[in-house]
Enzyme design. Structure first.
Site, PDB file in Angstrom:
ATOM      1  N   HIS A   1      21.912  50.212  50.751  1.00  0.00           N
ATOM      2  CA  HIS A   1      21.911  49.617  52.733  1.00  0.00           C
ATOM      3  C   HIS A   1      22.626  48.640  52.306  1.00  0.00           C
ATOM      4  O   HIS A   1      21.878  47.762  51.732  1.00  0.00           O
ATOM      5  CB  HIS A   1      20.525  49.691  52.923  1.00  0.00           C
ATOM      6  CG  HIS A   1      20.639  48.947  54.177  1.00  0.00           C
ATOM      7  ND1 HIS A   1      19.736  50.354  55.646  1.00  0.00           N
ATOM      8  CD2 HIS A   1      20.911  47.469  54.654  1.00  0.00           C
ATOM      9  CE1 HIS A   1      20.624  49.164  56.659  1.00  0.00           C
ATOM     10  NE2 HIS A   1      20.839  48.354  55.717  1.00  0.00           N
TER      11      HIS A   1
ATOM     12  N   HIS B   1      24.761  45.064  52.446  1.00  0.00           N
ATOM     13  CA  HIS B   1      25.058  44.044  53.611  1.00  0.00           C
ATOM     14  C   HIS B   1      26.522  43.103  52.905  1.00  0.00           C
ATOM     15  O   HIS B   1      26.782  43.194  52.209  1.00  0.00           O
ATOM     16  CB  HIS B   1      23.951  42.512  53.682  1.00  0.00           C
ATOM     17  CG  HIS B   1      22.782  43.999  55.237  1.00  0.00           C
ATOM     18  ND1 HIS B   1      22.582  43.087  55.708  1.00  0.00           N
ATOM     19  CD2 HIS B   1      23.010  44.590  54.624  1.00  0.00           C
ATOM     20  CE1 HIS B   1      21.393  43.223  56.310  1.00  0.00           C
ATOM     21  NE2 HIS B   1      20.907  44.346  55.720  1.00  0.00           N
TER      22      HIS B   1
ATOM     23  N   CYS C   1      21.314  40.796  58.370  1.00  0.00           N
ATOM     24  CA  CYS C   1      19.965  40.281  58.161  1.00  0.00           C
ATOM     25  C   CYS C   1      19.983  38.601  58.087  1.00  0.00           C
ATOM     26  O   CYS C   1      21.234  38.312  58.869  1.00  0.00           O
ATOM     27  CB  CYS C   1      20.733  40.077  56.141  1.00  0.00           C
ATOM     28  SG  CYS C   1      19.763  38.052  56.209  1.00  0.00           S
TER      29      CYS C   1
ATOM     30  N   ASN D   1      25.239  43.502  58.206  1.00  0.00           N
ATOM     31  CA  ASN D   1      25.952  45.212  57.377  1.00  0.00           C
ATOM     32  C   ASN D   1      27.498  45.941  56.926  1.00  0.00           C
ATOM     33  O   ASN D   1      27.768  45.393  58.174  1.00  0.00           O
ATOM     34  CB  ASN D   1      25.217  45.842  58.604  1.00  0.00           C
ATOM     35  CG  ASN D   1      23.554  46.539  58.927  1.00  0.00           C
ATOM     36  OD1 ASN D   1      23.355  45.535  57.665  1.00  0.00           O
ATOM     37  ND2 ASN D   1      23.026  46.594  59.836  1.00  0.00           N
TER      38      ASN D   1
END
Length: 321
Positions: A228, A230, A261, A270
């Site tokens: 995951h 960013h 975030c 993201n």
């Protein structure tokens, strides 16, 4: 003519990549949770349905946290029944609709509505565990144990999120052994899958590959790992490619690049699902996602939010400024 109609991206496979990647779509939950203006429940449900229609098979629907902590997702009990039919019936494959559950109360609410995929969210650092859960790392892991155990007893799948795997805004660089310890604990308590979060977007490809290798050495197999990333520093796709080269086949992304975030602006949050799909299509990696439909969905959602999508691919394909 649009770019895809011209045969772009040109497909040029690279060696040692998986044939297929499962995208864990987080736009409807992680993407919307920081929106200041309340998004109507019906719009969220339509968003999820459009994402499913675009070919996404795992769509994180909502979060069963206390409404005062995440007001945007206070409608989880109203939303989930509006999309639960996407999950398939009578053993037929359907769309997986994971939901976040912070504790046993959240789990009770999710299971009561028929949720079959749940997720807990841990931290690799003490500072973020305190800020996010008001607990130490060990206290939060102890809180998750009965949640995971009860979910597994109910035959629900459990994902464990691990935040701050690469850097922390209070503590700086995060030692790899801290991440490995939390991942190992979540796996030992019964999580089916772990998602490694670059919560503030500071990872680089070498760091990613080092963490993956260390996890393998400590008995955490690659096939239970998702990533995951960013895009705060523009590294999300590079880090994703490094993960794929290691054998990871699950990648989190957010349609239109929504969310991110709390320490970074939305536009650098993201990894956008469209940007990911464009890269994977060019590499010849199957996702099952229709990029045209996905882009149209993100354009529609951007209209609902009253601002253009931050995804570069959405901008290019839809001619948004």
């Amino acid at each position: 003519m649009s770019t895809p109609e011209l045969g772009l991206p040109m497909v040029v496979p690279a060696p040692d990549l998986p044939a297929r990647v499962r995208i864990h779509e987080v736009g409807a939950r992680d993407g919307l949770q920081n929106e200041k203006t309340t998004v109507p429940t019906e719009v969220k449900a339509e968003f999820i349905r459009r994402l499913a229609d675009a070919g996404l098979t795992t769509i994180e629907a909502t979060s069963f946290v206390h409404p005062k902590w995440v007001p945007q997702l206070a409608d989880s009990e109203a939303l989930f029944p509006l999309v639960s039919d996407l999950g398939g019936t009578d053993g037929e494959p359907g769309v997986r609709l994971p939901v976040l559950v912070p504790n046993e109360r959240g789990l009770d609410r999710a299971l009561a509505l028929g949720a079959r995929d749940v997720a807990v969210f841990a931290s690799a650092t003490e500072s973020f565990a305190k800020a996010n859960l008001n607990r130490t790392v060990d206290e939060s892991l102890a809180m998750f144990e009965p949640v995971v155990s009860r979910a597994r007893a109910d035959r629900a799948r459990v994902r464990g999120y691990v935040s701050m795997c690469f850097g922390d805004p209070w503590e700086g660089a995060v030692p790899v052994h801290q991440v490995v310890r939390v991942c190992r604990a979540l796996l030992d308590m019964g999580c089916d899958e772990l998602s490694l979060g670059d919560t503030i977007g500071v990872a680089t490809p070498g760091h990613v590959q080092n963490l993956l290798a260390e996890l393998n050495e400590e008995g955490v197999p690659t096939n239970v790992l998702g990533v995951h990333f960013h895009d705060t520093y523009g590294q999300a796709l590079a880090n994703t490619l490094a993960s794929l080269q290691h054998g990871v086949t699950t990648v989190d992304a957010s349609a239109g690049g929504l969310g991110g975030c709390p320490y970074a602006k939305s536009a650098t949050g993201n990894l956008a699902t469209e940007d990911l799909v464009w890269m994977l299509q060019g590499l010849g990696v199957d996702t099952g996602v229709d990029l045209g439909r996905l882009t149209a969905t993100s354009v529609w959602m951007a209209g609902q939010l009253g601002r253009p999508s931050p995804s570069r691919t959405v901008k290019a394909l839809s001619h948004q400024e």
